[in-house]
Scaffold this motif. Sequence first.
Motif, short mmCIF file in Angstrom:
data_model
loop_
_atom_site.label_atom_id
_atom_site.label_comp_id
_atom_site.label_asym_id
_atom_site.label_seq_id
_atom_site.Cartn_x
_atom_site.Cartn_y
_atom_site.Cartn_z
N GLU A 87 -11.12 1.86 -0.29
CA GLU A 87 -10.49 0.71 -0.87
C GLU A 87 -11.45 -0.26 -1.27
O GLU A 87 -11.10 -1.49 -1.97
CB GLU A 87 -9.37 0.31 0.07
CG GLU A 87 -8.22 1.18 0.21
CD GLU A 87 -8.16 2.62 0.81
OE1 GLU A 87 -7.97 3.36 0.27
OE2 GLU A 87 -8.89 2.45 1.87
N ILE A 121 -6.98 -5.34 -6.47
CA ILE A 121 -5.62 -5.65 -5.70
C ILE A 121 -4.76 -6.19 -6.60
O ILE A 121 -3.38 -6.71 -6.03
CB ILE A 121 -6.00 -6.45 -4.57
CG1 ILE A 121 -6.43 -7.80 -4.86
CG2 ILE A 121 -6.80 -5.82 -3.70
CD1 ILE A 121 -6.07 -8.88 -3.54
N ILE A 147 -4.12 -0.34 -3.26
CA ILE A 147 -3.54 -1.71 -2.16
C ILE A 147 -3.48 -2.79 -3.24
O ILE A 147 -4.12 -3.02 -4.22
CB ILE A 147 -4.59 -1.93 -1.19
CG1 ILE A 147 -4.10 -2.85 -0.19
CG2 ILE A 147 -5.83 -2.32 -1.76
CD1 ILE A 147 -4.70 -2.96 1.09
N TRP A 148 -2.36 -3.50 -3.24
CA TRP A 148 -2.01 -4.67 -4.01
C TRP A 148 -1.37 -5.76 -3.28
O TRP A 148 -0.77 -5.33 -2.40
CB TRP A 148 -1.35 -4.18 -5.33
CG TRP A 148 -0.08 -3.89 -5.13
CD1 TRP A 148 1.42 -4.61 -5.32
CD2 TRP A 148 0.57 -2.43 -4.75
NE1 TRP A 148 2.33 -3.96 -5.18
CE2 TRP A 148 1.93 -2.70 -4.80
CE3 TRP A 148 -0.12 -1.12 -4.54
CZ2 TRP A 148 2.82 -1.54 -4.48
CZ3 TRP A 148 0.80 -0.21 -3.99
CH2 TRP A 148 2.18 -0.60 -4.17
N ILE A 149 -1.56 -7.11 -3.75
CA ILE A 149 -0.76 -8.10 -3.36
C ILE A 149 0.40 -8.42 -4.01
O ILE A 149 0.23 -8.52 -5.26
CB ILE A 149 -1.77 -9.32 -3.35
CG1 ILE A 149 -3.00 -8.77 -2.40
CG2 ILE A 149 -1.26 -10.71 -2.73
CD1 ILE A 149 -2.96 -8.81 -0.78
N ARG A 173 0.83 -1.21 0.03
CA ARG A 173 0.13 -0.14 0.15
C ARG A 173 0.90 1.25 -0.13
O ARG A 173 1.70 1.16 0.75
CB ARG A 173 -0.72 0.11 0.94
CG ARG A 173 -1.80 1.11 1.43
CD ARG A 173 -3.10 0.78 2.00
NE ARG A 173 -3.96 1.82 2.52
CZ ARG A 173 -4.45 2.47 1.73
NH1 ARG A 173 -4.51 2.32 0.31
NH2 ARG A 173 -5.31 3.62 2.22
N TYR A 198 -10.46 -8.38 -6.25
CA TYR A 198 -11.01 -7.04 -5.80
C TYR A 198 -11.08 -7.12 -4.29
O TYR A 198 -11.39 -8.03 -3.66
CB TYR A 198 -12.41 -6.78 -6.54
CG TYR A 198 -11.85 -6.61 -8.00
CD1 TYR A 198 -11.79 -5.15 -8.28
CD2 TYR A 198 -11.69 -7.42 -9.08
CE1 TYR A 198 -11.64 -4.79 -9.70
CE2 TYR A 198 -11.70 -7.16 -10.26
CZ TYR A 198 -11.46 -5.83 -10.59
OH TYR A 198 -11.19 -5.41 -12.03
N ALA A 199 -10.95 -6.02 -3.83
CA ALA A 199 -11.07 -5.64 -2.38
C ALA A 199 -12.51 -5.69 -2.08
O ALA A 199 -13.37 -5.01 -2.55
CB ALA A 199 -10.29 -4.38 -1.89
N ILE A 224 -10.49 -10.27 0.36
CA ILE A 224 -10.10 -10.16 -1.35
C ILE A 224 -11.04 -11.34 -1.69
O ILE A 224 -11.33 -12.36 -1.43
CB ILE A 224 -8.67 -10.91 -1.37
CG1 ILE A 224 -7.79 -9.97 -0.44
CG2 ILE A 224 -8.53 -11.07 -2.96
CD1 ILE A 224 -6.38 -10.33 -0.52
#
Length: 171
Positions: free
Chosen positions: A115, A120, A127-129, A2, A46-47, A61
């Motif tokens: 968010e 993601i 925000i991402w993984i 993030r 997607y969040a 998620i």
Amino acid sequence: MRMVDGKRLSGIIIETEAYQGEKDLACHARAGKTPRTQIMYGPPGYAYVYFTYGMHWMFNIVTEREDDPAAILIRSLLPVEGIDFIAKQRVGRPRSEWTNGPAKLCQAFNITSAENGVDICQRGGAIWIERYLTIPDSCVTKSPRVGLNRVPEPWKSIAWRFRVCEEFLSD
């Protein structure tokens, strides 16, 4: 991962819970598609961020194909980057309590309704993984999900809570 105020925040996910569709009586989708749950009915990655108890944000998620509402709740993570920012968000709390619960990690990472619905999988987004390390299956414990006091069996006891073993974290 993030980015907040130009600061990179990251952590290793160490605890999750799974929620599987309309038949799962612990899942928000049990009531069908609503304005709150519509994100869960979309594509995976997607969040799904929701407000609970009138005071806490929870970060999930979406995990399954469209129209199959399932998600994982991110319950806990181990902070890696942005320690100064996280400490300010969780002022007065010991480091061990900064992100050891779903509401705490949302506070620490400043995750709110803004968010909800974020992709993601898009690196550099809100925000991402990212893959950071591989945790062997032997270092993951399974148990029933937390806080399902009013959920009937078999949903109450299904072992869909996953935690990284303490031994792995201390190495």
